[in-house]
Design an enzyme around this catalytic site. Structure first.
Site, PDB file in Angstrom:
ATOM      1  CG  ASP A  97      -2.113   0.942   1.033  1.00 47.56           C
ATOM      2  OD1 ASP A  97      -3.218   0.417   0.774  1.00 47.56           O
ATOM      3  OD2 ASP A  97      -1.956   2.170   1.144  1.00 47.56           O
ATOM      4  CB  CYS A 122     -15.236   0.170  -5.103  1.00 43.81           C
ATOM      5  SG  CYS A 122     -13.915   1.392  -5.024  1.00 43.81           S
TER       6      CYS A 122
END
Length: 399
Positions: free
Chosen positions: A254, A343
């Site tokens: 990340d 998403c």
């Protein structure tokens, strides 16, 4: 009691009438022909066709492009505290049914899909986290919160995450904080057998991403013996599920240093650190580096943030989705697995599959679909309202 039609009313265009009759609850500013009677910002207003036929009743927002958000299509409904208590009761009863043992950690209210426009409520044990995005719902939130406390006993506190820029479009201030008595902003949850500490004050969105709950379980069931790369790991939930599912090794990546620190802490708490490595890096830079190093993985998970939040930026988002999926396909061997998702509801299902097909063509591979999933059932899809059908999750085998 039957409600007298003494409410102000808005006359809408034939185009908007067609949309409303098809099930969509939004009426845009350009679709309102006229408004008769006095209706304050956030007040309740009837909606009628150009011929005067009743179509529904909703909240009026005088500053938003979404000028009216429908609450009901039933002219006999009286829009009062009892109405909102019923809506909350229906929403909670649905989650008790579909979530079963996961009811203590789920989304309790999902806006328009629950007939409560602009309202999000997530439950993390004894804390509820809310987000209110419409001026009408802001005016009646006391009734909604009171009903929630009556439906669910033992709630320690309600924390409001009203930070979204959408509130400014509704003429509402942006803020976060406790509604009523303050409490400790942490809650302990268990999902798929993995323990997490949720920070409702500083965590992303409402503190945790609940919609991927059962998609993470799908990854867990496939990962035994695999070497797994989890990109955009956030607090490590997909990576932890892979490790708990018996993966030989999991690399969690990340760009956020805090996210990596949280993911590492979650791994330690669950006794999974010995099989997990953590990398703080931009995935768009990391994937080409791994290809150059000829790194090998049996499964790659791509759970990026929404690359687009408007139709204007869909083409740029398509390029982003294609790039990361193309790189992942290059890294995987024949027989490897790619878990990938979007998403954003603007990245429609056909467009997402088209993008993945284009990436596979460029990578010189074929994709065999093992699973196609949506959000967990506490985020229900309302037919006719594409905004509620936002999460696409696929598991492919690369062949």
């Amino acid at each position: 009691m039957k409600q007298e039609r003494a409410l102000p009313h808005a006359v809408i265009t034939p185009k908007a009438e067609k949309s409303v009759r098809a099930g969509h609850p939004w009426i845009y500013d350009t679709e309102v022909i006229s408004i008769s009677g006095e209706c304050e910002n956030g007040g309740v207003i009837d909606v009628v066709s150009a011929k005067g036929a009743y179509l529904g009743t909703g909240f009026l927002s005088r500053s938003s492009k979404i000028r009216i958000r429908l609450l009901t299509r039933n002219a006999s409904d009286c829009i009062n505290g009892s109405f909102f208590a019923r809506r909350v009761s229906y929403a909670v009863a649905y989650r008790r049914t579909v979530m079963g043992g996961d009811f203590s950690c789920c989304r309790l209210i999902f806006g328009e899909a629950d007939g409560l426009p602009g309202v999000t409520v997530d439950r993390y044990g004894d804390i509820l986290v809310t987000e209110i995005l419409s001026v009408g719902s802001e005016r009646v939130k006391d009734s909604i919160y009171s009903a929630l406390r009556q439906e669910i006993g033992g709630i320690r506190g309600i924390y409001e995450r009203n930070e979204s820029p959408i509130r400014a479009l509704e003429g509402l201030k942006q803020y976060k904080g406790w509604y009523g008595e303050p409490s400790e902003p942490y809650s302990e949850i268990t999902e798929n057998g993995i323990h997490y500490t949720v920070d409702v004050e500083n965590g992303q969105k409402t503190g945790f991403f609940l919609d991927q709950k059962y998609n993470r379980r799908a990854v867990m069931s496939l990962s035994r013996g695999m070497k797994v790369l989890d990109c955009f790991t956030h607090t490590g939930s997909f990576a932890l599920c892979a490790a708990a599912g018996g993966a030989e090794k999991v690399v969690a990546a990340d760009v956020s240093g805090k996210a990596i620190a949280d993911a590492r802490a979650n791994a330690e708490r669950n006794g999974l650190s010995d099989r997990m490595d953590f990398v703080c890096a931009d995935v768009f830079d990391l994937l080409p580096e791994l290809i150059e190093r000829r790194a090998r993985f049996d499964m790659i998970i791509l759970d990026p943030p929404a690359f687009t939040k408007s139709r204007k930026t869909v083409s740029g988002a398509e390029r982003g989705y294609k790039e990361i999926n193309y790189r992942a396909m290059r890294l995987l061997p024949r027989g490897g697995y790619l878990a990938t998702c979007s998403c954003s509801h603007f990245m429609t299902e056909p467009l997402f599959f088209q993008t993945l097909k284009s990436a596979a063509d460029d990578a010189g591979v074929s994709l065999r679909l093992a699973e196609f999933r949506h959000a967990s059932p506490d985020h229900p899809i309302l037919i006719g309202v594409p905004e509620t059908d936002y999460l696409k999750f696929c598991i492919f085998q690369v062949i």
